[in-house]
Design a protein around this motif. Structure first.
Motif, PDB file in Angstrom:
ATOM      1  N   TYR A 163       0.914  -0.892   0.096  1.00 44.19           N
ATOM      2  CA  TYR A 163      -0.246   0.376   0.154  1.00 44.19           C
ATOM      3  C   TYR A 163       1.026   1.245   0.357  1.00 44.19           C
ATOM      4  CZ  TYR A 163      -3.828  -3.177   1.600  1.00 44.19           C
ATOM      5  OH  TYR A 163      -4.609  -4.086   1.342  1.00 44.19           O
ATOM      6  N   GLY A 185       2.512  -3.059   9.317  1.00 49.10           N
ATOM      7  CA  GLY A 185       1.859  -2.548   8.335  1.00 49.10           C
ATOM      8  C   GLY A 185       2.707  -0.698   8.760  1.00 49.10           C
ATOM      9  N   TYR A 223      -6.416  -3.495   5.949  1.00 48.80           N
ATOM     10  CA  TYR A 223      -5.161  -3.588   6.325  1.00 48.80           C
ATOM     11  C   TYR A 223      -4.186  -5.301   6.414  1.00 48.80           C
ATOM     12  CZ  TYR A 223      -6.149   1.056   4.345  1.00 48.80           C
ATOM     13  OH  TYR A 223      -5.887   2.077   3.402  1.00 48.80           O
TER      14      TYR A 223
END
Length: 309
Positions: A9, A144, A169
């Protein structure tokens, strides 16, 4: 070789970091090129291996240890920590457990996989979390970066949508006790005399949350480098960050994110082994505040990586 891009991402941020690293290295006379981490990478490493790699990849590709393990297999030296330490730092619950064992303060938390969340009943689980940790809470992906999927929960009704946003996510959510205070970041570099803390950067997001938009949108965040802390508190923050860097077995460089509570006590929120290098990233701000040159630092780290090999 500067590796940037990837398929996480954070691809766009990584490309910006990579270009900044490339320009900084070239400015001090290092012959460098930038490549993506795609299917052409391994053939290139085999046919024309670089002297060393600087990893400017963010997200899983650059931080979960897998790419570093591949570089180890290829015998290519790289700047930064090894695969094992990278895996440990990438997984926030594992890193927090290691910090807690080392006596380094970090906010109380619970890690909740999506499957358990569904199996045990969302309402019951969320009620127990609020009973145990209280409000407000911080919800973020267990793995993340860049603030993606993170949200502050101040009311009971805000928790379910925050969990849904987080699970978009990552399959595991880290629900952490929210500690009010100053957001700060300490960049650590080791240029040959052991790890040292650069000037602390204080982060003041306009809307109170340092999320993805606040990090990379001009005007949404103000930074103070050095941070507006008295000398005693600043020394304590730097000492805590260095302890976290060492506890996780990191090397070369890292960025430790902390919250400084109203009483001046620091708590570690997370550690990044592939810090951003964009125009709004925290490590370059700290380098500038220290009166150092980013290109010279990177060139020294490249030289040290080659020497290790």
């Amino acid at each position: 070789m500067v590796l940037a891009g990837g398929l996480s991402y954070e691809r766009d941020v990584s490309l910006r970091s990579g270009r900044r690293v490339l320009d900084a290295l070239k400015a001090v006379g290092v012959h460098a090129e930038m490549r993506d981490a795609d299917v052409s990478l391994l053939p290139t490493l085999q046919e024309d291996p670089p002297d060393a790699v600087v990893i400017a990849l963010h997200g899983a590709t650059g931080e979960d240890g897998s790419l570093r393990g591949v570089l180890d297999l290829c015998g290519i030296p790289y700047v930064g920590c090894d695969a094992r330490a990278s895996r440990l730092a990438w997984d926030k619950p594992s890193a927090k457990s290691m910090l807690r064992e080392a006596g380094i303060p970090t906010p109380d938390w619970v890690a909740l996989p999506h499957d358990r969340f569904s199996e045990l009943g969302a309402v019951a689980v969320l009620d127990r979390i609020v009973d145990r940790l209280g409000l407000p809470l911080m919800v973020k992906p267990a793995q993340g970066g860049s603030g993606l999927g993170a949200a502050v929960v101040r009311e009971d009704t805000d928790l379910p949508p925050a969990m849904v946003g987080c699970f978009a996510y990552d399959s595991t959510a880290l629900v952490e006790k929210f500690v009010p205070g100053k957001d700060v970041a300490v960049s650590i570099v080791d240029l040959g005399n052991g790890p040292e803390a650069l000037p602390i950067v204080e982060i003041v997001p306009r809307d109170g949350v340092y999320d993805y938009a606040a990090r990379y949108t001009a005007g949404l965040t103000t930074w103070h480098a050095p941070a507006r802390l008295d000398a005693e508190v600043a020394a304590r923050v730097a000492e805590t960050a260095l302890a976290a860097h060492k506890a996780l077995g990191l090397r070369d460089l890292s960025r430790v994110d902390l919250i400084v509570a109203d009483d001046g006590s620091p708590q570690v929120l997370g550690i990044n082994v592939s810090p951003g290098m964009t125009e709004t990233s925290l490590l370059p701000l700290a380098v500038q505040a220290a009166g150092l040159d980013l290109g010279n630092i990177l060139a020294t780290l490249v030289t040290r990586a080659v020497a290790r090999a």
